[in-house]
Design an enzyme around this catalytic site. Structure first.
Site, PDB file in Angstrom:
ATOM      1  N   ARG A 179       0.801  -1.272   0.102  1.00 14.77           N
ATOM      2  CA  ARG A 179      -0.155  -0.178   0.123  1.00 14.77           C
ATOM      3  C   ARG A 179       0.819   1.380  -0.038  1.00 14.77           C
ATOM      4  NH1 ARG A 179      -3.344  -3.804   2.363  1.00 14.77           N
ATOM      5  NH2 ARG A 179      -5.166  -4.046   1.158  1.00 14.77           N
ATOM      6  N   ASP A 208       0.135  -6.713  -3.191  1.00 13.81           N
ATOM      7  CA  ASP A 208      -1.404  -6.349  -2.981  1.00 13.81           C
ATOM      8  C   ASP A 208      -1.888  -5.709  -4.091  1.00 13.81           C
ATOM      9  OD1 ASP A 208      -3.957  -5.832  -1.500  1.00 13.81           O
ATOM     10  OD2 ASP A 208      -2.715  -6.323   0.353  1.00 13.81           O
ATOM     11  N   HIS A 282      -6.735  -9.906  -4.091  1.00  7.71           N
ATOM     12  CA  HIS A 282      -5.737  -8.896  -3.680  1.00  7.71           C
ATOM     13  C   HIS A 282      -4.552  -8.693  -4.698  1.00  7.71           C
ATOM     14  CE1 HIS A 282      -6.828  -6.970   0.396  1.00  7.71           C
ATOM     15  NE2 HIS A 282      -7.537  -8.441   0.420  1.00  7.71           N
ATOM     16  N   ASP A 348      -6.860 -14.185   1.651  1.00  7.98           N
ATOM     17  CA  ASP A 348      -7.994 -13.360   2.267  1.00  7.98           C
ATOM     18  C   ASP A 348      -8.822 -12.305   1.339  1.00  7.98           C
ATOM     19  OD1 ASP A 348      -5.588 -11.733   1.644  1.00  7.98           O
ATOM     20  OD2 ASP A 348      -6.305 -10.139   2.982  1.00  7.98           O
ATOM     21  N   GLU A 349      -9.986 -12.085   1.817  1.00  6.36           N
ATOM     22  CA  GLU A 349     -10.742 -11.260   1.180  1.00  6.36           C
ATOM     23  C   GLU A 349     -10.962 -11.274  -0.335  1.00  6.36           C
ATOM     24  OE1 GLU A 349     -10.623  -7.332   4.040  1.00  6.36           O
ATOM     25  OE2 GLU A 349      -8.865  -7.545   3.025  1.00  6.36           O
ATOM     26  N   TRP A 415      -7.578 -13.894  11.644  1.00  7.78           N
ATOM     27  CA  TRP A 415      -7.567 -12.331  11.707  1.00  7.78           C
ATOM     28  C   TRP A 415      -9.040 -11.765  12.045  1.00  7.78           C
ATOM     29  CZ3 TRP A 415      -9.846  -8.658   8.454  1.00  7.78           C
ATOM     30  CH2 TRP A 415     -10.079  -9.142   7.170  1.00  7.78           C
ATOM     31  N   TYR A 440      -4.095  -5.560  15.235  1.00  8.24           N
ATOM     32  CA  TYR A 440      -4.021  -4.695  14.009  1.00  8.24           C
ATOM     33  C   TYR A 440      -3.403  -3.332  14.428  1.00  8.24           C
ATOM     34  CZ  TYR A 440      -5.683  -7.739  10.467  1.00  8.24           C
ATOM     35  OH  TYR A 440      -5.879  -8.926   9.587  1.00  8.24           O
ATOM     36  N   ASP A 442      -2.708  -1.168  12.420  1.00  9.58           N
ATOM     37  CA  ASP A 442      -2.993   0.112  11.482  1.00  9.58           C
ATOM     38  C   ASP A 442      -4.613   0.803  12.206  1.00  9.58           C
ATOM     39  OD1 ASP A 442      -4.717  -2.439  11.283  1.00  9.58           O
ATOM     40  OD2 ASP A 442      -5.238  -1.563   9.211  1.00  9.58           O
ATOM     41  N   TRP A 486      -0.934  -2.735   8.355  1.00 12.92           N
ATOM     42  CA  TRP A 486      -1.418  -2.605   7.100  1.00 12.92           C
ATOM     43  C   TRP A 486      -1.196  -1.096   6.926  1.00 12.92           C
ATOM     44  CZ3 TRP A 486      -2.172  -6.940   4.723  1.00 12.92           C
ATOM     45  CH2 TRP A 486      -2.459  -7.897   5.355  1.00 12.92           C
ATOM     46  N   THR A 487      -0.634  -0.725   5.643  1.00 10.19           N
ATOM     47  CA  THR A 487      -0.199   0.758   5.452  1.00 10.19           C
ATOM     48  C   THR A 487      -0.964   1.476   4.343  1.00 10.19           C
ATOM     49  OG1 THR A 487       1.252  -0.143   3.856  1.00 10.19           O
ATOM     50  CG2 THR A 487       2.075  -0.163   6.165  1.00 10.19           C
ATOM     51  N   GLU A 488      -2.399   1.125   4.331  1.00 14.20           N
ATOM     52  CA  GLU A 488      -3.017   2.253   3.633  1.00 14.20           C
ATOM     53  C   GLU A 488      -2.757   3.595   3.942  1.00 14.20           C
ATOM     54  OE1 GLU A 488      -4.064  -0.664   4.931  1.00 14.20           O
ATOM     55  OE2 GLU A 488      -6.003  -1.174   3.966  1.00 14.20           O
TER      56      GLU A 488
HETATM   57  C1  ACM Z   1      -6.538  -8.973   6.368  1.00 11.39           C
HETATM   58  O1  ACM Z   1      -6.565  -8.126   7.070  1.00 11.39           O
HETATM   59  N1  ACM Z   1      -7.310  -8.762   4.966  1.00 11.39           N
HETATM   60  C2  ACM Z   1      -5.930 -10.238   6.443  1.00 11.39           C
END
Ligand code: ACM
Ligand code: ZN
Length: 630
Positions: A179, A208, A282, A348-349, A415, A440, A442, A486-488
């Protein structure tokens, strides 16, 4: 005359306590140890061991020379001299590999004995000696990082007997470099910092939607195209997509040489790097580089941080055999570069909408007798597990890999809470616990109005109260846990540090120290000492634990009332409704507040005595009323 002498004495005392006002000279009282993570047992005895120019580090085994050199490098700038390092033993700092394989200490434990004459760090493995040296460093005054003078310090260590070993084998931090990109030097610095707190896993989230960050020689477009996007600042999710002819100048990637350098650097600190290539979702940056392995071939640009999920395709086509050919090339190179036992494949996702409409994916489902796209994802992960197995690697994935049936030997990183980890452990799988609420990094760590924008809340106390082993679950299956950054909304390294510390210290203690040694108030007092150590080491951190907690609550008739609280004890909260900044002579919070007529804002700050310690919080009353109605 007498009063002049008094003044002189007072000035001398002030200088003695403040170390001449220069931060480099501050002396920290070592009256009580402040070690993070808290060791298993500590017995303070009387006296001190002093380090001076003649102090020698003795290694009883040549294999300990690298850790002795690491220690010298860490302290010599602050000391102003190098420690002598020799193979042997004597009066000095003794690093000792035990030859009786002390079973209590295991692979990572150590004993540290400090007497007035010598220091002994005894362990079964070099890892244990390394951790003993980290404890020793924390028993010394804080050490500056670079060659700035740090004179007038008494480099003494209190005499003590310490025995210590970790609770979990997996003590990790994850950094997302997709990110926002972090340079090789920044990644090394992050690894160095986590190792100082006895963490041993660095999970490197390398790919990602917003960037592919590792050179794959057999698929060069992954970094030629996939590592670069249009430059943007501002709120993530709100950014304008790349303009028609706009250059893609933001990004970066690591070459194979870079990776080897970072892996070696981590090994010197007993940190294992777990690379993550996030598939099959992703994957927008992958399919921008190689559209032929997507279902629709329509995505053109790397996402800059705007909303795209379900609109722009970011999943690999599972119906296309070419996808697996490319994945084989990618993971062949990944497996060769990283010596870790595990490789993380994300999972994920993954949005499955494009699979629903793709003829190739539909054919795969038909041919493999798969009922739905969840089973198609499971098919994908099982195939990935086989592919990794052929390369002598084990698969880890985020907990979505349970959907549609878990691959037989997969390790699960839980998670979305702990439930999926529990499910996986009940089925006999190994689990790493990283629930958002506790792990988390972030997320907000305090009152959102005074923090950079992000998602939900995970306070220092949430990290500290985390218990990775759920009741009724075989603890042997819980390898440990990790904090995930996470670095958004983390565009630079000093903000990465701000988000990581002190919550990372809390997690380090959760993963290392015996559960029964955990004590929130004691931890907070040690955190305050480590803030000071971090100042010397030029490491950024958040002081959000000092900020007031503001909660709108409903009065008897639905009117707004305001509850104020603090995360740590011994803070006073002062507030105003009169559009002035609070002071320690303002109203002190005692109980639930009613809002005076026509008040437009509440301003709040926390104090320790007469000293403000929190950030000034200023909130619109209408906004708080609005929150109440939600
Ligand atoms: C995640 O936070 N999508 C693993
Ligand atoms: Zn497809």
């Amino acid at each position: 005359m007498k009063s002049l002498i008094n003044i002189a004495v007072i000035i001398a005392l002030v200088f003695a306590f403040t170390g001449c006002n220069k931060p480099e000279n501050k002396q920290v009282a070592n009256t009580k140890l402040a070690i993070i993570p808290e060791p298993e047992t500590v017995k303070l005895t009387s006296g001190n061991f002093s380090i001076n120019k003649n102090t020698t580090v003795y290694c009883n085994n040549e294999s300990l020379l690298p850790v002795a050199n690491y220690f010298n490098k860490k302290v010599s700038d602050a000391l102003g001299f190098n420690l002598k390092i020799v193979v042997g033993e004597g009066d000095g700092i003794n690093l000792i590999l035990s030859d009786d394989s002390d079973n209590i200490l295991g692979n990572e434990g150590y004993k540290l004995n400090v007497t007035k004459k010598s220091i002994a760090i005894i362990a079964n493995k070099a890892n244990g000696v390394f951790y003993g040296l980290q404890t020793l460093r924390q028993m010394l005054p804080p050490q500056i990082k670079s060659k700035t003078l740090q004179f007038d310090i008494k480099w003494s260590v209190p005499c003590a007997e310490i025995q210590d070993r970790p609770r979990f084998v997996w003590r990790g931090l994850m950094l997302d470099v997709s990110r926002h990109f972090f340079t090789k030097e920044e990644v090394k610095e992050y690894i160095d910092q986590l190792a100082e707190y006895k963490m041993n896993i660095f999970h490197w989230h390398l790919t990602d939607d917003q960037g592919w960050r590792i050179e794959i020689e057999s698929l060069p477009k992954l970094t030629e195209k996939g590592a670069w996007r249009a430059e943007r600042v501002g709120d993530w999710w709100q950014r304008e997509p790349r303009g028609k002819d706009e250059p893609t100048i933001y990004g970066g990637f690591y070459s194979h040489d870079d990776i080897r350098e970072v892996v070696k650097y981590a090994q010197e600190r007993f940190v294992e790097i777990i690379p993550e290539i996030d598939v099959p979702g992703h994957s927008l940056s992958t399919i921008v580089a190689y559209p032929e392995i997507s279902c629709t071939h329509t995505v053109k640009d790397i996402n800059v941080g705007n909303k795209f999920y379900t609109v722009d395709e970011n999943s690999l086509c599972v119906g296309n055999d070419q996808t697996f050919e490319y994945l084989d090339k990618i993971f062949t190179e990944i497996a060769a570069l990283f010596p870790s036992e595990y490789i993380h494949v994300g999972g994920d996702e993954c949005y499955k909408g494009f699979w629903e409409k793709c003829p190739k994916c539909q054919k795969r489902m038909h041919d493999e007798h798969l009922e739905n796209t969840k089973e198609l994802q499971s098919y994908f992960i099982k195939r990935m597990e086989k592919l990794l197995h052929e390369k002598n690697k084990k698969l880890i994935g985020w907990d979505e890999i349970l959907e549609g049936g878990l691959a037989p030997n997969a390790t699960v990183m839980s998670w979305r809470g702990m439930e999926n980890g529990i499910k996986a452990a009940k089925a006999g799988h190994k689990v790493i616990m990283t629930p958002t609420k506790n792990c988390y990094l972030d997320l907000y760590q305090g009152e959102p109005s005074v923090e950079p924008a992000t998602y939900s809340m995970s306070r220092l106390s949430d990290s500290y109260s985390f218990e990775p082993v759920p009741e009724g679950i075989n603890p042997k299956l819980i390898l440990g846990g990790q904090g995930n950054l996470w670095t958004e909304s983390v565009p630079n390294f000093w903000h990465a540090e701000y988000m990581t510390w002190p919550r990372g210290w809390a997690l380090a203690e959760v993963f290392w120290s015996p559960k029964e040694n955990r004590n929130w108030e004691d931890f907070v007092s040690r955190v305050e000492k480590h803030f000071e150590r971090a100042d010397f080491a030029k490491i950024n951190y958040a002081q959000s634990m000092y900020n007031a907690i503001v909660t709108p609550v409903s009065g008897e008739n639905g009117e707004l009332k305001i509850k104020l609280d603090t995360e740590i004890k011994d803070l006073d909260i002062y507030y105003t409704f009169d559009n002035t900044n609070p002071y320690y002579l303002s109203s002190k919070y005692e109980s639930l507040l009613s809002v005076p007529k026509n008040a437009s804002r509440i301003r709040i700050n926390t104090y320790k005595g007469e000293k403000p310690v929190g950030k000034l919080i200023s909130l619109d009353i209408g906004m708080l009323e609005g929150k109440l109605k939600k």
